[in-house]
Design a protein around this motif. Structure first.
Motif, mmCIF file in Angstrom:
data_model
loop_
_atom_site.group_PDB
_atom_site.id
_atom_site.type_symbol
_atom_site.label_atom_id
_atom_site.label_comp_id
_atom_site.label_asym_id
_atom_site.label_seq_id
_atom_site.Cartn_x
_atom_site.Cartn_y
_atom_site.Cartn_z
ATOM 1 N N LEU A 171 -47.670 23.813 50.305
ATOM 2 C CA LEU A 171 -47.072 24.358 51.515
ATOM 3 C C LEU A 171 -47.438 25.825 51.690
ATOM 4 O O LEU A 171 -47.783 26.270 52.793
ATOM 5 C CB LEU A 171 -45.548 24.197 51.456
ATOM 6 C CG LEU A 171 -44.743 24.673 52.671
ATOM 7 C CD1 LEU A 171 -44.964 23.727 53.851
ATOM 8 C CD2 LEU A 171 -43.252 24.753 52.329
ATOM 9 N N LEU A 172 -47.396 26.571 50.584
ATOM 10 C CA LEU A 172 -47.699 28.007 50.625
ATOM 11 C C LEU A 172 -49.160 28.257 51.005
ATOM 12 O O LEU A 172 -49.456 29.159 51.801
ATOM 13 C CB LEU A 172 -47.396 28.640 49.270
ATOM 14 C CG LEU A 172 -47.668 30.144 49.135
ATOM 15 C CD1 LEU A 172 -46.833 30.933 50.146
ATOM 16 C CD2 LEU A 172 -47.369 30.620 47.721
ATOM 17 N N SER A 178 -52.719 29.613 57.726
ATOM 18 C CA SER A 178 -52.316 29.724 59.135
ATOM 19 C C SER A 178 -52.085 31.180 59.520
ATOM 20 O O SER A 178 -52.456 31.614 60.622
ATOM 21 C CB SER A 178 -51.045 28.894 59.396
ATOM 22 O OG SER A 178 -49.923 29.450 58.730
ATOM 23 N N LEU A 179 -51.512 31.958 58.602
ATOM 24 C CA LEU A 179 -51.318 33.391 58.868
ATOM 25 C C LEU A 179 -52.654 34.118 58.967
ATOM 26 O O LEU A 179 -52.836 35.000 59.810
ATOM 27 C CB LEU A 179 -50.461 34.019 57.763
ATOM 28 C CG LEU A 179 -48.977 33.649 57.763
ATOM 29 C CD1 LEU A 179 -48.302 34.156 56.495
ATOM 30 C CD2 LEU A 179 -48.278 34.221 58.991
ATOM 31 N N LEU A 194 -61.743 25.545 53.127
ATOM 32 C CA LEU A 194 -60.751 25.459 52.046
ATOM 33 C C LEU A 194 -59.856 24.236 52.213
ATOM 34 O O LEU A 194 -59.521 23.560 51.234
ATOM 35 C CB LEU A 194 -59.899 26.729 52.006
ATOM 36 C CG LEU A 194 -60.578 28.034 51.591
ATOM 37 C CD1 LEU A 194 -59.525 29.104 51.303
ATOM 38 C CD2 LEU A 194 -61.470 27.838 50.383
ATOM 39 N N ILE A 195 -59.460 23.955 53.448
ATOM 40 C CA ILE A 195 -58.614 22.786 53.706
ATOM 41 C C ILE A 195 -59.365 21.501 53.356
ATOM 42 O O ILE A 195 -58.801 20.578 52.747
ATOM 43 C CB ILE A 195 -58.152 22.768 55.178
ATOM 44 C CG1 ILE A 195 -57.177 23.921 55.430
ATOM 45 C CG2 ILE A 195 -57.496 21.435 55.531
ATOM 46 C CD1 ILE A 195 -56.799 24.096 56.887
ATOM 47 N N PHE A 213 -48.034 18.342 52.709
ATOM 48 C CA PHE A 213 -47.367 19.644 52.592
ATOM 49 C C PHE A 213 -48.290 20.784 53.014
ATOM 50 O O PHE A 213 -47.841 21.769 53.612
ATOM 51 C CB PHE A 213 -46.876 19.859 51.152
ATOM 52 C CG PHE A 213 -45.568 19.187 50.865
ATOM 53 C CD1 PHE A 213 -44.369 19.807 51.198
ATOM 54 C CD2 PHE A 213 -45.522 17.925 50.288
ATOM 55 C CE1 PHE A 213 -43.146 19.195 50.948
ATOM 56 C CE2 PHE A 213 -44.308 17.294 50.035
ATOM 57 C CZ PHE A 213 -43.117 17.931 50.374
ATOM 58 N N LEU A 214 -49.584 20.676 52.698
ATOM 59 C CA LEU A 214 -50.531 21.686 53.141
ATOM 60 C C LEU A 214 -50.554 21.763 54.671
ATOM 61 O O LEU A 214 -50.479 22.845 55.254
ATOM 62 C CB LEU A 214 -51.927 21.363 52.627
ATOM 63 C CG LEU A 214 -53.038 22.268 53.159
ATOM 64 C CD1 LEU A 214 -53.143 23.532 52.329
ATOM 65 C CD2 LEU A 214 -54.379 21.561 53.197
#
Length: 244
Positions: A171-172, A178-179, A194-195, A213-214
């Motif tokens: 999640l982090l 996203s940030l 990376l995703i 969660f990602l």
């Protein structure tokens, strides 16, 4: 050490930082970011949350998330840019951890020394003073690159040590990516790489819930097209800067 050197670099570039106020240069993006942040703060105080969400633009032109980060800074430290200063002090820690995992501790220390004291690498964006300077000129890039490199460091760390990544970590990582995009949209291709890597590794380990969660953390980036559609009735995935 990072905290101390960041403060020294800040004083060297902008001695008036001791007055707890940054006066941006004319024509600088920082002027608009803080202007938008003041508008948002005023609308929040008035209870007009829709205009606060609008953030000064019907369709995002400047980097979307940076104005809201300034709002949080104002809530915590008033006009003093201490939150941004504190965040930027984590840059050397991330650089050290990343090179330690990619190479070894010895090389990580060598690269960290280059990062702090060898200005010849400034043109390549590998010099701490460069990022301190950009931060106090009001640019969003340092925070974007910091979040991206932090997510990369997490991924390298977990897969080098062959540890099962937790749901919280997944999640982090998604949230950090996203940030990073919300602060610098042209980093999106690197974030997608990376995703993709994360999804392939999770699929091979039969950990499909980690992908969920990602993506949940990464969904924060959807604020950008939602904002643009709400205020323009047009689908604009990121910023209108791409269409200029």
């Amino acid at each position: 050490l990072s905290f101390f050197l960041s403060f020294v670099f800040s004083l060297y570039f902008y001695p008036n930082i001791l007055n707890k106020f940054v006066l941006f240069e004319g024509g600088n993006d920082g002027l608009l970011y803080v202007h938008f942040a003041h508008l948002i703060s005023d609308y929040i105080i008035q209870g007009n949350y829709l205009l606060a969400f609008r953030g000064g633009e019907a369709a995002y032109d400047l980097m979307p998330f940076y104005r809201y980060i300034w709002v949080i800074n104002y809530m915590l430290f008033d006009e003093a840019p201490w939150m941004l200063y504190f965040i930027i002090t984590f840059f050397p820690l991330v650089i050290y951890d990343l090179f330690k995992e990619l190479l070894n501790k010895k090389w990580a220390i060598i690269f960290l020394l280059f990062w702090f004291i060898v200005p010849i690498f400034e043109a390549f964006g590998f010099f701490h003073f460069y990022y301190v300077k950009l931060t106090f000129r009001g640019f969003a890039e340092p925070l974007s690159y910091l979040f991206f490199l932090t997510s990369l460091s997490f991924l390298v760390n977990f897969y080098n040590n062959k540890k099962n990544i937790t749901n919280t970590n997944s999640l982090l990582i998604g949230l950090l990516l996203s940030l990073a995009i919300g602060l610098r949209a042209n980093i999106l291709p690197a974030c997608f790489i990376l995703i993709f890597f994360f999804c392939i590794k999770s699929f091979k380990r039969n950990k499909l819930n980690k992908i969920g969660f990602l993506l949940l953390g990464f969904s924060l980036v959807l604020i950008i097209p939602i904002h643009n559609y709400v205020f323009t009735k047009k689908f604009i995935p990121l910023t209108i800067a791409a269409y200029k």
